[in-house]
Design an enzyme around this catalytic site. Sequence first.
Site, PDB file in Angstrom:
ATOM      1  N   ASP A 164      -4.743   2.377   3.272  1.00  0.00           N
ATOM      2  CA  ASP A 164      -5.509   1.386   4.026  1.00  0.00           C
ATOM      3  C   ASP A 164      -5.440   1.723   5.507  1.00  0.00           C
ATOM      4  O   ASP A 164      -4.365   2.064   6.022  1.00  0.00           O
ATOM      5  CB  ASP A 164      -4.971  -0.028   3.784  1.00  0.00           C
ATOM      6  CG  ASP A 164      -5.454  -0.612   2.460  1.00  0.00           C
ATOM      7  OD1 ASP A 164      -6.130   0.112   1.703  1.00  0.00           O
ATOM      8  OD2 ASP A 164      -5.144  -1.778   2.182  1.00  0.00           O
TER       9      ASP A 164
ATOM     10  N   ARG B 248     -13.556   0.986  -3.919  1.00  0.00           N
ATOM     11  CA  ARG B 248     -13.051   1.185  -2.556  1.00  0.00           C
ATOM     12  C   ARG B 248     -12.731   2.654  -2.268  1.00  0.00           C
ATOM     13  O   ARG B 248     -11.571   3.026  -2.085  1.00  0.00           O
ATOM     14  CB  ARG B 248     -11.812   0.331  -2.291  1.00  0.00           C
ATOM     15  CG  ARG B 248     -12.052  -1.160  -2.378  1.00  0.00           C
ATOM     16  CD  ARG B 248     -10.806  -1.937  -1.967  1.00  0.00           C
ATOM     17  NE  ARG B 248     -10.981  -3.375  -2.167  1.00  0.00           N
ATOM     18  CZ  ARG B 248     -10.033  -4.274  -1.978  1.00  0.00           C
ATOM     19  NH1 ARG B 248      -8.834  -3.883  -1.577  1.00  0.00           N
ATOM     20  NH2 ARG B 248     -10.267  -5.563  -2.175  1.00  0.00           N
TER      21      ARG B 248
ATOM     22  N   ASP C  91       0.854  -1.180   0.000  1.00  0.00           N
ATOM     23  CA  ASP C  91       0.000   0.000   0.000  1.00  0.00           C
ATOM     24  C   ASP C  91       0.894   1.234   0.000  1.00  0.00           C
ATOM     25  O   ASP C  91       1.978   1.233   0.595  1.00  0.00           O
ATOM     26  CB  ASP C  91      -0.885   0.022   1.246  1.00  0.00           C
ATOM     27  CG  ASP C  91      -1.832  -1.168   1.297  1.00  0.00           C
ATOM     28  OD1 ASP C  91      -2.455  -1.468   0.261  1.00  0.00           O
ATOM     29  OD2 ASP C  91      -1.943  -1.801   2.368  1.00  0.00           O
TER      30      ASP C  91
END
Length: 440
Positions: free
Chosen positions: A263, A318, A220
Amino acid sequence: MHQHRWHGHAMKKRAAALAACTALALSLFGTAAEADSRDLARQTLGAKDGWGSYGTGTTGGAAADAEHVYTVTTWAQFKAALAAGGSAPKIIKVKGTIDAVSEGCDAFAVPGYDFDAYLKKYAPETWGLDKDLSGEPADSPEGLRRASADNQDQAIKAGVPANTTIIGIGKNAGFKGASLQIKGVDNVIVRNLTFESPLDCFPQWDPTDTSTGAWNSEYDTAVVYGSTHVWMDHNTFTDGSHPDSKAPTYFGALYQQHDGELDIVRGSNYVTASWNIFADHDKTLMIGNSDSESTAVGDRGKLKVTLHHNLFRNVIERAPRVRFGQVDSYNNHFVAGRDYVYSFGIGKESQLVAEHNAFTLAKEVSPAKILKKWMEAPVTAANNYVNGKKTDLIAVHNAEIPEETLQSGAGWTPTLRTKVDPAKALPGIVDHRAGAGRIC
């Protein structure tokens, strides 16, 4: 005529806001620094500015003494500054673009690793699609891939300690290929930085992922893992020079080299993400990363996150996907192209409030796609505008996708908000003020 007057007024307000931002940025980062006492590097998250302001609030390294203020221009300097002084308050000023993979992917490959040999060994026509690669030995193509991936993992991840502010100097500061790890700490601020998503040099082929197999990647751009009081503000997240649209295909599947942009997982709590740009990415922002009961124990009652005044431009899905958390998403602008899948993912025990947002959808994209139901969980979605028109997102979703009927009412009412702008005005406000280089 009335519409013309409104647009003229909005343009003047926008110009004035930009001029003020420019003047303030110059006072911090330009020659006028000595003449102006305001120092954005020591700015803290304001009262009531989202979940990050809850309790002790988020101050980052604002209290740092002169010894713990660093200006860095290389990846080595940045990692050294992070490691210095433990958790004493610190400010790290990033100058220019820092490349965490400046020597290229080949620098991480172990002797003997060969991608062509990997493709030959695990081609579906010879390996099949019913067995994964977890049992492959260290000297196999998969074993050599794992060892190479470990080298990259060690090199590009940077752990951020507690009580730290990381801030870009000027309009062109940021990172390429880095993975910022805000893990198990409290009180972190990250502002005014452009992040080009890390490119996984060694994605893994999983024959058992879907019926046709898939490439899976790590890293990420930034991960908040088991951490509290985090403020991500005026950053730009993008795939930059390596968009998925330019990625090759192997075994009939996209050679995916990107993971998430941001995240927030594993019991993290009290996070505010404001005035950021998330652009040109697939799996963008995930809050809570697992439905499993073992994870749920640490996530229930946590994952409290506020998202406001962010621009989600040409992201596919998302934005965010939510599990468990009380997430307040207001005053964001979503711009979606034809590849769009959804914005808000309603996951296990999620308590999402999505209000006063604006959506600019391509002609062929239905507003019914904005909400995506993964599991049964009520959602609050009021006062949202789609292409300039007030739209009941739950009603349009339920009308077009009755097999995934959503329930209204998240069960809580956000109180930690500063100014709530009219949703109809957001394209003009957010598009001109969000992202790195526009800090104000």
